[in-house]
Design an enzyme around this catalytic site. Sequence first.
Site, PDB file in Angstrom:
ATOM      1  N   LYS A   1     100.016  37.185  50.256  1.00 64.19           N
ATOM      2  CA  LYS A   1      99.332  36.776  51.483  1.00 64.19           C
ATOM      3  C   LYS A   1      97.827  36.613  51.275  1.00 64.19           C
ATOM      4  O   LYS A   1      97.223  35.747  51.892  1.00 64.19           O
ATOM      5  CB  LYS A   1      99.599  37.778  52.593  1.00 64.19           C
ATOM      6  CG  LYS A   1      99.043  39.122  52.262  1.00 64.19           C
ATOM      7  CD  LYS A   1      98.980  40.073  53.401  1.00 64.19           C
ATOM      8  CE  LYS A   1      98.273  41.288  52.847  1.00 64.19           C
ATOM      9  NZ  LYS A   1      97.801  42.213  53.805  1.00 64.19           N
ATOM     10  N   THR A   2      97.250  37.430  50.410  1.00 62.92           N
ATOM     11  CA  THR A   2      95.808  37.280  50.204  1.00 62.92           C
ATOM     12  C   THR A   2      95.512  35.932  49.553  1.00 62.92           C
ATOM     13  O   THR A   2      94.532  35.266  49.887  1.00 62.92           O
ATOM     14  CB  THR A   2      95.266  38.426  49.340  1.00 62.92           C
ATOM     15  OG1 THR A   2      95.695  39.655  49.913  1.00 62.92           O
ATOM     16  CG2 THR A   2      93.758  38.409  49.313  1.00 62.92           C
TER      17      THR A   2
ATOM     18  N   ASP B   1      93.892  39.609  58.927  1.00 66.10           N
ATOM     19  CA  ASP B   1      94.793  40.217  57.952  1.00 66.10           C
ATOM     20  C   ASP B   1      95.444  41.455  58.561  1.00 66.10           C
ATOM     21  O   ASP B   1      94.860  42.086  59.452  1.00 66.10           O
ATOM     22  CB  ASP B   1      93.968  40.605  56.717  1.00 66.10           C
ATOM     23  CG  ASP B   1      94.843  40.984  55.553  1.00 66.10           C
ATOM     24  OD1 ASP B   1      96.037  40.650  55.569  1.00 66.10           O
ATOM     25  OD2 ASP B   1      94.321  41.618  54.616  1.00 66.10           O
ATOM     26  N   GLU B   2      96.611  41.832  58.094  1.00 69.00           N
ATOM     27  CA  GLU B   2      97.307  43.042  58.579  1.00 69.00           C
ATOM     28  C   GLU B   2      97.403  43.055  60.102  1.00 69.00           C
ATOM     29  O   GLU B   2      97.126  44.076  60.750  1.00 69.00           O
ATOM     30  CB  GLU B   2      96.571  44.313  58.117  1.00 69.00           C
ATOM     31  CG  GLU B   2      96.368  44.420  56.619  1.00 69.00           C
ATOM     32  CD  GLU B   2      97.586  44.914  55.864  1.00 69.00           C
ATOM     33  OE1 GLU B   2      98.696  44.896  56.447  1.00 69.00           O
ATOM     34  OE2 GLU B   2      97.435  45.287  54.700  1.00 69.00           O
TER      35      GLU B   2
ATOM     36  N   GLN C   1     105.657  46.620  58.052  1.00 67.90           N
ATOM     37  CA  GLN C   1     104.671  47.516  57.453  1.00 67.90           C
ATOM     38  C   GLN C   1     103.706  48.071  58.490  1.00 67.90           C
ATOM     39  O   GLN C   1     102.585  48.481  58.162  1.00 67.90           O
ATOM     40  CB  GLN C   1     103.901  46.788  56.356  1.00 67.90           C
ATOM     41  CG  GLN C   1     104.782  46.438  55.166  1.00 67.90           C
ATOM     42  CD  GLN C   1     103.975  45.864  54.024  1.00 67.90           C
ATOM     43  OE1 GLN C   1     103.152  46.559  53.423  1.00 67.90           O
ATOM     44  NE2 GLN C   1     104.186  44.605  53.717  1.00 67.90           N
TER      45      GLN C   1
ATOM     46  N   ARG D   1     106.018  49.410  47.045  1.00 71.10           N
ATOM     47  CA  ARG D   1     104.831  49.524  46.189  1.00 71.10           C
ATOM     48  C   ARG D   1     105.205  49.462  44.724  1.00 71.10           C
ATOM     49  O   ARG D   1     104.365  49.258  43.858  1.00 71.10           O
ATOM     50  CB  ARG D   1     104.086  50.862  46.416  1.00 71.10           C
ATOM     51  CG  ARG D   1     103.593  51.141  47.813  1.00 71.10           C
ATOM     52  CD  ARG D   1     102.744  50.059  48.350  1.00 71.10           C
ATOM     53  NE  ARG D   1     103.547  49.157  49.175  1.00 71.10           N
ATOM     54  CZ  ARG D   1     103.139  47.966  49.575  1.00 71.10           C
ATOM     55  NH1 ARG D   1     101.950  47.526  49.234  1.00 71.10           N
ATOM     56  NH2 ARG D   1     103.912  47.197  50.323  1.00 71.10           N
TER      57      ARG D   1
END
Length: 822
Positions: free
Chosen positions: A33-34, A218-219, A249, A673
């Site tokens: 996504k970044t 973001d997020e 998340q 992760r």
Amino acid sequence: MDPLAKVLNPPQLEAVRHGEGPLLILAGAGSGKTRVLTHRIAHLLREGLARAPEILAVTFTNKAAGELRERVRKLVGASDAERMWVATFHAAGARLLRREAEALGLTRSFAIYDDGDQLAEVKRAASDLGFDAGTAKAHLSRIDKWKNAGLLPAEIELPEYDVPGKTALKVYAKYQAALQSSNALDFGDLIVRVVELFKKRDDILQNYAQRFRYILVDEFQDTNPAQYQLLRLLSSVHGNLCVVGDDDQSIYRWRGAEVDNILDFARHFPGTRTVRLEQNYRSTGRILAAAHSIIEKNERRAEKKLWTAAGDGDKLRVVVAEDERDEGARIASELYAQNARGTAYSEMAIFYRANAQSRSLEDALRARRIPYRVVRGRSFYDRAEVKDIAAYLRLCVNPRADGDLLRIINTPPRGIGDTTVDKLRASAIRQGLSLWESLEDPELPSNVRSKLLPFKALIEKLRSGVSASAADAIELVIEGTGYADRLRLEGEEGEERLENLMELVGAAREFDRAWNGEDPVTTAPEPAPPPKERPLVPNPLTQTHGQYMRAVRAPGALGSASLTDDAPGLKPDMSAALAAADRDEADTPLLGFLEQLALVGDADAEGGGDRAALMTLHAAKGLEFDAVWMTGLEERVFPSGRALGQTGPTASGAEDPAELAEERRLCYVGMTRARKKLTLTLARCRSLFGELRFNQPSRFVRELSPDLTEGLGALERLAERPQWGAQKTDDDFDQRPRYPGDPPTMRNKMRFSRDEPASKPPMKEAAPGVDRVGSGSRVRHPTFGVGTVEGVDGVGPARKLEVRFGPGVGLKRVLARFVDKA
DNA sequence: TATTGATTGTTTTTT
DNA sequence: ACAATCAATA
């Protein structure tokens, strides 16, 4: 063909190329996504859809903001990157509010209160109203909830029967008034008060809403209603709001995050284009499948399923330990074995649900001499001594700051006790003045004044002596107030605090340099360490861990370092980046440094060296490791006892479905992760809150499919064994009935040391932990450069070293935790 | 004002 | 278990 298509997959491409109108990017874990965000920003500029100053990109953490800024800079160049707003919600709010402070009756130099300041202020508000200050915590949590919801006191209506709520509301109003007259804002205010400003002043809103043609978030799953309102307002003119997030998340509900913000986004913003990023570039197929099997049990989620082009990978493993010590020991030996097989320690991580669990793990790692670091919050800047000094500085800059004045009026002790302070406060309230203004109230009794006036003189002296330089200002305060002298009298602990303050000076010194666009000092007499194309700069923020990063200097810009795909492990230089962002808003490096102290913790500090990482599951979000151990997979530990209605004030005995859904997401976050190896551990019994408990294995391990997991057999064997009631002592523990295959008892363990090899594994050269630095070692200190250890005092990272540094520095006493092996 | 003994509440904590 | 906080005390 579009060159972008080479670096982006089709949905990523679609998201990047989307033009006007709302855009929802559902970005699963590890789906790039970044990359999409950065390329989208570059695309907007390239296609002429927006100019740099018209772009606002918000994140939640400083780390994410720094990383985004850096990666954008690499794509679009420094000059454009500097002209856009890339910041955390709070930093953006602070920046905007400093520009518009007058409209809210504040000055540009308002203070930002942290949790501690907040609690102190709430206590005062409560006791001023005649309420018990002991209930302040409860009030504060209500106040925080209101602020997260975007509600100021005037907007709150409560039913008649909500008596505690009514009390809290009164405290809230009083608290808010106190902040206002102190020219201070708390974290929540950095959002709510922008909303307030926009509602009150349409002209100001229009100004910003016009300006920010494209907004990227973001997020997004972590936004609270206040932040959501803010985004709505800011995007009201152009409607180009692009949000990226993953509802699976969302793990900050308890802080007011509202998953519905992302789940209902398309409904709230008609015409939304939704893009799903489901290709995962991080984990193996089995890890993804297992994570999916956990998360799919949640009811309300945006349907998506991660897939990978990589193979299945290894099975997950479940390890059943006897107790938490055994759990630690097993994990430690696994880390050691993994490392021997070629995985760097820095590629391994151990997660736990609650910080309290770290102790046994740390013990085990220490016993094995395995290098590790604990990733914690803003521990350094939260130290009392650092906050004291900050309070002095803030008081110099902002005399109306009553909270800061109260904090330091008798620190170090100068005979101004509670009674004197009470009289001062009474006078201030009577006359409607700030405490500072009341210091020389002629109506105060002369014995009170005789104590207050020297204090006033002291602050005035400091104020006139404080220059633009943050480091000089801090030194002046430390020495000028007698703070240092006091610490020197306090022996051992005082020494350490003093060392910490010296570190603060060092950080400030770096900040000053970055501010002035000067090259950072390299005291090291010998060639700077790794020969990169640019000099290495100690990051003032992360220097406590001795981390070095590459300096990249834009013409006429501040130093900032790069997080690059080609330089793993290097993190952006947060302070310089922040300095760049806020330079036009704050006037001096001192003000800039204070801003940093308030908004940026040292949490982002990545320990240097090859160390395994220990952290809570929350802290793990956004990170990735080759091998991950998730610990404490037991009911009432993870999922936590609170979600099960078993612990805490809300213990009702009934499971809380919303909380359980969040635990599940937390588990999902933890599992995703891991790149290659994922191990879940649990202990048959664990001492928790002082009693020994036999917890059931967590539902999260019981739900795992045997196709994906090995070691599940141990769970069944466990289930067959009888449960005992709580046993209080090790003796009881040792006298449990023995079963075949049971591990040895505690006492046996001491003799046979089942998990510990007879001889300690030799330390690997690759582990440059500070533990083995002794006399004669060459060490590197972020501020002083390279030197030779001449003496050691104490043990562990907190021990002090006497180090002979290069010319102009000489012999210094430094804490071992601040140095790295040279 | 500093020290003590009792009491309390212990998940997570981007800012 | 354990720390942090608070009220009572010297």
